[in-house]
Write an enzyme that holds these catalytic residues in place. Sequence first.
Site, mmCIF file in Angstrom:
data_model
loop_
_atom_site.group_PDB
_atom_site.id
_atom_site.type_symbol
_atom_site.label_atom_id
_atom_site.label_comp_id
_atom_site.label_asym_id
_atom_site.label_seq_id
_atom_site.Cartn_x
_atom_site.Cartn_y
_atom_site.Cartn_z
ATOM 1 N N ARG A 20 0.850 -1.181 0.000
ATOM 2 C CA ARG A 20 0.000 0.000 0.000
ATOM 3 C C ARG A 20 0.888 1.234 0.000
ATOM 4 O O ARG A 20 1.954 1.246 0.627
ATOM 5 C CB ARG A 20 -0.868 0.034 1.269
ATOM 6 C CG ARG A 20 -2.080 -0.885 1.236
ATOM 7 C CD ARG A 20 -3.164 -0.348 0.296
ATOM 8 N NE ARG A 20 -4.376 -1.151 0.293
ATOM 9 C CZ ARG A 20 -4.674 -2.087 -0.611
ATOM 10 N NH1 ARG A 20 -3.823 -2.354 -1.582
ATOM 11 N NH2 ARG A 20 -5.809 -2.748 -0.548
ATOM 12 N N GLU B 208 -3.946 7.530 -5.423
ATOM 13 C CA GLU B 208 -4.120 6.815 -6.699
ATOM 14 C C GLU B 208 -5.373 7.316 -7.383
ATOM 15 O O GLU B 208 -6.385 7.502 -6.717
ATOM 16 C CB GLU B 208 -4.226 5.303 -6.451
ATOM 17 C CG GLU B 208 -2.930 4.714 -5.920
ATOM 18 C CD GLU B 208 -2.988 3.193 -5.702
ATOM 19 O OE1 GLU B 208 -3.969 2.564 -6.150
ATOM 20 O OE2 GLU B 208 -2.074 2.654 -5.087
ATOM 21 N N HIS C 98 -1.050 0.226 -10.096
ATOM 22 C CA HIS C 98 -1.744 -0.711 -9.206
ATOM 23 C C HIS C 98 -2.315 -1.888 -10.014
ATOM 24 O O HIS C 98 -3.527 -2.137 -9.995
ATOM 25 C CB HIS C 98 -2.861 -0.012 -8.420
ATOM 26 C CG HIS C 98 -3.189 -0.730 -7.131
ATOM 27 N ND1 HIS C 98 -3.431 -0.097 -5.942
ATOM 28 C CD2 HIS C 98 -3.292 -2.062 -6.849
ATOM 29 C CE1 HIS C 98 -3.688 -0.975 -4.990
ATOM 30 N NE2 HIS C 98 -3.601 -2.180 -5.515
#
Lengths: 311, 311
Positions: free
Chosen positions: B213, B242, B261
Site C-alpha cells: 500500500r 491513486e 496498481h
Amino acid sequence: MEQIERLAHVRYTSGDELAEALVGADALFVWDFQSSALERAWHAADRLRWVHIASAGVDPVLFPAMVDSEIPLTNSRGVFESSLAEYVLGVVLAFAKDFATSLELQQQRIWRHRESERIAGTRALVVGTGPIGRAIAQLLRAVGMRVAGIGRRAVDDDPDFGSVYPSDELRTHLPDADYVVAVAPLTPATEGMFNAASFAAMKPTARFINVGRGDLVVTPDLLAALQAKTIAGAALDVFDTEPLPADSPLWSLPNVLISPHMSADVKGWRNALVELFADNVQLWLQERPLRNVVDKQLGYVPTGAAARPAG
Amino acid sequence: MEQIERLAHVRYTSGDELAEALVGADALFVWDFQSSALERAWHAADRLRWVHIASAGVDPVLFPAMVDSEIPLTNSRGVFESSLAEYVLGVVLAFAKDFATSLELQQQRIWRHRESERIAGTRALVVGTGPIGRAIAQLLRAVGMRVAGIGRRAVDDDPDFGSVYPSDELRTHLPDADYVVAVAPLTPATEGMFNAASFAAMKPTARFINVGRGDLVVTPDLLAALQAKTIAGAALDVFDTEPLPADSPLWSLPNVLISPHMSADVKGWRNALVELFADNVQLWLQERPLRNVVDKQLGYVPTGAAARPAG
C-alpha cells in the site's frame, strides 16, 4: 592476465596486426569473439597449437582451414549460462507483465491500468540443449513454466527439458509454445532455421527470444512476421549485423525488445573469462586435457568433452 | 454473477448510491477496493450481516464503526498471490538486467553495451509474511535469491523465509538487503514504516519495491532518498494517492519504475474474484464458516482463519 604473464610470454594484439603477432605463437586467446581476423591471419600461424575463444559460440573461428587442422579449439562454456538464463526469464516476465508499455506510459505520466499475464503454466520451447539452453530450461521450470527442448537427438526423460525433440521436428512443436527461445550454436545446420515457415508455425500470441546468434534467423522473415502480427513479439539480443544498424526497422517495431548483445554480461564477466583461460593455460602447460574442447565438425562442445593439446 | 443471482436478490450500485442500496441488504460485496463509500453509507446498514471485499488489503473498509461491529469481513486472499510474486520477480530482473535503459536506448536507436547484474545470490527482505509475502519468498528463493522476512513474530526456520524477524527489527535487517519488498497490510502499526530512517538504513545499491500500500511509505522521504541516491531505485505499484497525480515527481525520477496498481491483475482476475465471492456466498447461505475472515483488530486474515456469519 598477470598469472598468465608469469607462465608464458604474452603478446597483446589487434585484429589488424594479428598476422604479425601470430608468427611464433603457440597459443591464441581470441578476446573479440566476433572477429574474423584469425582466418585472414591464418597463413602466419607457423607453430600454433591451441586456440581459445572468450565466448560460448565459436562460429567466427570455425573457418574451413581451422576445422581441417588438428589445432584444438576451446571455448568459454561455464561463464555465461546462469546470467543468460536470468536474462531470458527477465524478458519472459517483461512480456508477461508488459513492462515496456508501463515505461512508455510512465514517460507520459499516464496512469492506465491493464491486465497482465501469468508465466506459470505457460510453455517454453528452448531451441538448443547445450549448457546455456539447459540453464534456461532449469530456471524457467523453477518458476512453474512448462519446458521442452529442441536438440540434435530426441530424449524422452531429460531432467531439465523433460522432452527433447530432434531439430527436424521443430515446426511440429513450435505451435505449442508461448515462448520460443533460440540458443542453438550457429552451424550450417542451424543457420536460418527461424524463417517464414517457422514463424508461421508459431502461435499469434507467442514471443520469440533470440540469445543465440543473429544468423539463426532470416531477419526479413522475422520482420514480416512481427509486422503482420504472425507472432506477438520478440526479444533480440543478437543480430545478423552487430551493432544493429541505426536504420534497422527492428528498433522501432512495437513489442520488440532490443538489447546490444549483453544478455550474459554481468559485472565480473571479463574476469571470469580470463580465469577460465588461465585455468586452461595451466592444463595446457602440464599437457593435461583441456576444458571445453569444441568438436569442430559439430561446432560446439559436446557434453563432457576434453582433449589433449595437439602437436 | 449469474450463479449468485440465482441464489439471492442482487442489487448493483455505485459508491454514491450505496446508502440507498444498503437498506435491507444482508451482505455487501465491495468491488471497488479503494472506495471509502461504505463508511459514508454505514448509517443505512440496517440488517447487514457480512461484508466481502474484492482485494487482499482491507484498509478502506476498516473504519472504526466497522471494526467495532460484529459484522464479519472477508477478503480475496488466494486470487493475487502467484501473479503478484511474478510481478516482483519481474521488477527484480528489470533492475538487474537494466531493461529501462535498454528500452530508452532502443527508442534512440543507440547500441550501447553495458554490464548487468546476477540475481542469484542476492538478498531480498520481504516485509510482510502473509500469503502474498510468502508467495514472493517462494518464487525469489526458486531462482536462487536469499530471502528473509519481516513479520509480526520472529520465526527461525520458516519453510519459505528461513528467518522471519519481528517488525521492530526492520532497521537492523534493512542493511543486508539488495531488494526490499513492501507487502505488509496497511494498519496503524505499518503506516509510514518506510521513512527517512528506513531508507537511510538501506544499501546505496538497494532497490525498494512496493506492492503493498502506498501509505506504508512516507512518500517525501522516498523521494528524497531516491534523489540523494540513498538507495539505487524503486519499483512502485501502489501510491498514497491513486491514480498517481500527473505532477508527482516520482514519474520522472531515474531508476523508478511506476505501474498503475496492476501488479496482481492478470487476465481472468475479475472472474477469479467473483468465483471466490460466489464460493463464500454458498458457505454463507449454508451458515457454514466463511473463507478469508479478516481479524479486524489486526487488519488482515490470520493464517487458517474461518468464521460463522454474524447475527
